[in-house]
Enzyme design. Sequence first.
Site, PDB file in Angstrom:
ATOM      1  N   LYS A  71       0.851  -1.191   0.000  1.00 40.82           N
ATOM      2  CA  LYS A  71       0.000   0.000   0.000  1.00 40.82           C
ATOM      3  C   LYS A  71       0.886   1.240   0.000  1.00 40.82           C
ATOM      4  CE  LYS A  71      -4.062   1.909   2.458  1.00 40.82           C
ATOM      5  NZ  LYS A  71      -5.004   1.725   3.577  1.00 40.82           N
ATOM      6  N   SER A 146      -9.944   1.660   2.313  1.00 45.95           N
ATOM      7  CA  SER A 146      -9.063   2.462   1.495  1.00 45.95           C
ATOM      8  C   SER A 146      -7.966   1.665   0.795  1.00 45.95           C
ATOM      9  CB  SER A 146      -8.396   3.523   2.366  1.00 45.95           C
ATOM     10  OG  SER A 146      -7.547   2.915   3.332  1.00 45.95           O
ATOM     11  N   SER A 170     -10.208  -0.738   6.479  1.00 48.69           N
ATOM     12  CA  SER A 170      -9.579  -0.572   5.167  1.00 48.69           C
ATOM     13  C   SER A 170      -8.843  -1.784   4.624  1.00 48.69           C
ATOM     14  CB  SER A 170      -8.621   0.611   5.192  1.00 48.69           C
ATOM     15  OG  SER A 170      -9.351   1.791   5.035  1.00 48.69           O
TER      16      SER A 170
HETATM   17  N1  GLN Z   1     -13.441   3.828   5.571  1.00 47.01           N
HETATM   18  C1  GLN Z   1     -12.952   4.265   6.853  1.00 47.01           C
HETATM   19  C2  GLN Z   1     -12.599   5.718   6.783  1.00 47.01           C
HETATM   20  O1  GLN Z   1     -12.849   6.309   5.791  1.00 47.01           O
HETATM   21  C3  GLN Z   1     -11.782   3.427   7.264  1.00 47.01           C
HETATM   22  C4  GLN Z   1     -10.529   3.799   6.593  1.00 47.01           C
HETATM   23  C5  GLN Z   1      -9.367   2.975   7.022  1.00 47.01           C
HETATM   24  O2  GLN Z   1      -9.522   1.934   7.665  1.00 47.01           O
HETATM   25  N2  GLN Z   1      -8.193   3.466   6.726  1.00 47.01           N
HETATM   26  O3  GLN Z   1     -12.105   6.293   7.702  1.00 47.01           O
END
Ligand code: GLN
Length: 470
Positions: A71, A146, A170
């Site tokens: 990532k 994400s 994410s």
């Molecule tokens: N979708 C969640 C957010 O927007 C989690 C994101 C994540 O786990 N980095 O914060």
Amino acid sequence: MTTAQQIADAVRAGERSASEVLEEHLAVIDEREGDVHAFNLVMRDEARAAAVAVDAGDRTGALAGVPVALKDNLCTRGIPTTCSSRILEGWRPPYDATVVARLAAAGAVFVGKTNLDEFAMGSSTENSAFGPTRNPHDLDRVPGGSSGGSAAAVAAGFAPLALGSDTGGSIRQPAALCGVVGLKPTYGLVSRYGLVAFASSLDQIGPFAATVADAALLLEVIAGHDPLDSTSLDRPLPPLVSGLGDGVEGLRVGVLTELVHAEGIAPDVRRRVEAAAEALADAGAKVDEASVPAASFGLSAYYLIAPAEASSNLARYDGVRYGLRVDAENTAEMNAATRTAGFGPEVKRRIMLGTYALSAGYYDAYYGKAQQVRTLIIRDFAAAYDSFDVLLCPTSPTTAFRLGDKTADPMSMYLNDVCTIPSNLAGDPAISVPFGAGDDGLPVGVQLLGPALSEATLLRTAAVLEGALQ
Ligand code: GLN
């Protein structure tokens, strides 16, 4: 499909060369990356050099010759690390993240840096400054987020393994939407040194893989104490791979009522969770209904705590220390111009929400209240784990949605995280494992939650579900 374990075994035995394995994966990337856009950067030259070093016997280890995608919020020395944000334009980290160093020491071959929602804020990878990633199962759909690029890379066969980060889901949500395995480890099990911080009390790095065994293998390589991360747990890691075949005879599994019946859970997803409960019962588990009442408030608490921490963490992007600078008359104006140009709309929204929740006069009502709710969630989970070894619920409320479907309404996007957020707030581990398809034929993931350091139990339970599908 060739698993990471099979690749590692074949390379070790001299049956295949790391270079040959890499070229096969690069060919798949050449064929489909134009459509999928899993990567911000494909590291062809570095990967080829790494594979040559494996073949020369200069690099050995548990993952020698195995392609891995990273990532793009994990620091890679000398290689751009963008967090899919304009504000890091031109920045090259002067050091490797601990997970990157551990993978390199295990002989892994890094194929590229994967796309994400900017600074990991989002659930669809549409918040990337470099354009969205698409779901390899249906290019009109999102891969989740994400860590959408990492999930898509594994699903498309670009690499058998990938790393993501999980602050509110994410890793698990994109794993579910792309039909792969994704695990968020116990808070502190995997070092975050070199992970660009989003919300430090919640962030964890974890594995993506096509199989449960490969996820276990990758987690074994990256887990363990690191003095460079002050939140790193100093405990010996329980073996993960060796117990994978032990089954679930007598295991107490609780179907987590509040999340199975949460608002927005699609009937086809709920049916897959029920089928998973049956499969575990058939394999000898004692399945019952479980309740974690405060889990219902997880989403509301998270969207105060995470932005609050983000607003603080992101203060460091000031036009001086990293990447982009937009010149102006004086320093304050330069800071503002840089941040205005460098951050995308969702990141700005989070910074505003976070600074508001932390400001004098509102702190007690918002941030303080959210922290109290977090304590209730921790307590309710602990109580549930008196009666259950593992809890079962959906990972994502629906299968992969269409690109553009939720971008106009942030609340509808946030609702994707209702089932994944509670374990981040509790600091406990959770895994998403593919378990069939929804009515639209797209993958459904079911989620297993457990108490701190129960990764081995979660993985062997997931292995039973994986086996039940075959
Ligand atoms: N979708 C969640 C957010 O927007 C989690 C994101 C994540 O786990 N980095 O914060």
